[in-house]
Design an enzyme around this catalytic site. Structure first.
Site, PDB file in Angstrom:
ATOM      1  N   GLN A  93       0.836  -1.204   0.000  1.00  0.00           N
ATOM      2  CA  GLN A  93       0.000   0.000   0.000  1.00  0.00           C
ATOM      3  C   GLN A  93       0.868   1.250   0.000  1.00  0.00           C
ATOM      4  O   GLN A  93       1.123   1.814  -1.055  1.00  0.00           O
ATOM      5  CB  GLN A  93      -0.958  -0.010   1.182  1.00  0.00           C
ATOM      6  CG  GLN A  93      -2.029   1.070   1.109  1.00  0.00           C
ATOM      7  CD  GLN A  93      -3.202   0.794   2.036  1.00  0.00           C
ATOM      8  OE1 GLN A  93      -3.323  -0.266   2.619  1.00  0.00           O
ATOM      9  NE2 GLN A  93      -4.090   1.766   2.161  1.00  0.00           N
ATOM     10  N   ASP A  94       1.340   1.698   1.153  1.00  0.00           N
ATOM     11  CA  ASP A  94       2.272   2.819   1.168  1.00  0.00           C
ATOM     12  C   ASP A  94       3.482   2.435   2.004  1.00  0.00           C
ATOM     13  O   ASP A  94       3.459   1.445   2.732  1.00  0.00           O
ATOM     14  CB  ASP A  94       1.616   4.115   1.659  1.00  0.00           C
ATOM     15  CG  ASP A  94       1.143   4.064   3.096  1.00  0.00           C
ATOM     16  OD1 ASP A  94       0.993   2.948   3.636  1.00  0.00           O
ATOM     17  OD2 ASP A  94       0.922   5.138   3.676  1.00  0.00           O
ATOM     18  N   PRO A  95       4.583   3.184   1.880  1.00  0.00           N
ATOM     19  CA  PRO A  95       5.809   2.801   2.583  1.00  0.00           C
ATOM     20  C   PRO A  95       5.637   2.831   4.101  1.00  0.00           C
ATOM     21  O   PRO A  95       4.773   3.527   4.637  1.00  0.00           O
ATOM     22  CB  PRO A  95       6.822   3.870   2.127  1.00  0.00           C
ATOM     23  CG  PRO A  95       6.257   4.441   0.872  1.00  0.00           C
ATOM     24  CD  PRO A  95       4.771   4.385   1.043  1.00  0.00           C
TER      25      PRO A  95
END
Length: 263
Positions: A93-95
Site C-alpha cells: 500500500q504505502d511505505p
C-alpha cells in the site's frame, strides 16, 4: 538476473545511510530521469496522463519544508528488477512511516521495496507473517533474521507499493496525491507487455487492483498479512508454492523464497 544500480542512480544515492531526521531527498523529477530505460518507457505514458508536475511539487515541497519524507530512493524497486525479469508482483500500500535503530542510529524503515526494511531494522509484523507462511509451505526455517528483501527483487519479484512516499509518523499521508494513478498505470502496462506473471494481492486495497490486470496471469488473493487479518486466510494460503508451480509450468525460473536477502 541481478541488476546493479545504473550510474545515474549510483550518483544520486552513493552516500551512507544517515539518521532519519537528516535524510536527504533527491527531487522526484531527477529520480525519474535516473530510471533504467525499460522502466522509463513503461512509466512515460503514465506520467503523461497524470498530475505528475503537481505530485512532484507536493513531495518536493514537503521535503523542502523540513518534513522527513521516506524513502530516499523512491524508485528502488524498479532499479533492482528489470521489466523483462519481473515474474512475480507483490503489491503493498504505502511505505513504512516509522524508523528503526541500526548501530545506534535511527534510520527509516522504508527503503523503496514493499514489505521490506533495511538490514538490521526489526522485522515488521506483516513481514514476520510472510516469513511464517513461507516456512510452513516449504517446511524449513528461513536463514537469518533480516527483513531486507532485495534477494527476492534480484530474482524477479517486484515489491511495489501503490503509494511511493510517506511522511515520517503519518500513515497514508501521501495517499490520494497522485501516486495511485501512476502505479495503476504501471500495473496495467506491466500486465500487457512481455510474458505472463504472478500477481499477489493481499488485502482489500491490493485486491481492488485486480481489474487492472489482463487475462492470462496468475492472480493470487488472500487477506493482508497484518496481525489483524493474517489468521483470516493469509496464513495457510499457499501462495509461494503455488506461484513456483505455475512459473515452472510456464517454463520460467522459479523464486527461491528461502533466500529473501541479496547474496
Amino acid at each position: 538476473m541481478t541488476r546493479r544500480a545504473n550510474p545515474a542512480q549510483a550518483a544520486l544515492f552513493d552516500e551512507p545511510a544517515v539518521d532519519a531526521a537528516d535524510v536527504s531527498f533527491i527531487p522526484l523529477a531527477q529520480q525519474f530521469d535516473a530510471l533504467p530505460a525499460d522502466w522509463k518507457a513503461v512509466l512515460t505514458p503514465c506520467i503523461a496522463q497524470t498530475n505528475w508536475p503537481e505530485l512532484c511539487a507536493f513531495v518536493d515541497g514537503e521535503r523542502a519544508a523540513g518534513k522527513p519524507i521516506f524513502p530516499t530512493d523512491v524508485f528502488r524497486a524498479l532499479h533492482l528488477t528489470s521489466v523483462d525479469d519481473v515474474r512475480v508482483v507483490i503489491l503493498g500500500q504505502d511505505p513504512y512511516h516509522g524508523t528503526g535503530t541500526v548501530d545506534g542510529r535511527e534510520i527509516p524503515q522504508a527503503h523503496g521495496l514493499a514489505f521490506s526494511v533495511p538490514a538490521g531494522v526489526r522485522v515488521p509484523p506483516s513481514l514476520r507473517n510472510i516469513y511464517k507462511e513461507i516456512e510452513a509451505e516449504f517446511g524449513c526455517k528461513l536463514p537469518g533474521t533480516s527483513g531486507n528483501l532485495e534477494g527476492w527483487a534480484q530474482q524477479g519479484v517486484l515489491l511495489l507499493n501503490t503509494v511511493l512516499t510517506v511522511e515520517q509518523g503519518q500513515a497514508a499521508s501521501h495517499a490520494k496525491r497522485g501516486w495511485e494513478r501512476i502505479t495503476d498505470c504501471l500495473l496495467e502496462q506491466l500486465a500487457r507487455v512481455g510474458h505472463k506473471r504472478v500477481f499477489m494481492l493481499w488485502g482489500s486495497h491490493a485486491q481492488a487492483k485486480r481489474a487492472l490486470l489482463s487475462d492470462g496471469h496468475l492472480v493470487l488473493e488472500a487477506p493482508h498479512p497484518s496481525p489483524l487479518s493474517a489468521h483470516r486466510g493469509f496464513l495457510g494460503c499457499g501462495h509461494f508454492k503455488t506461484a513456483n508451480d505455475w512459473l515452472a509450468a510456464q517454463r520460467q525460473p522459479t523464486i527461491d523464497w528461502l533466500k529473501p536477502q541479496a547474496a
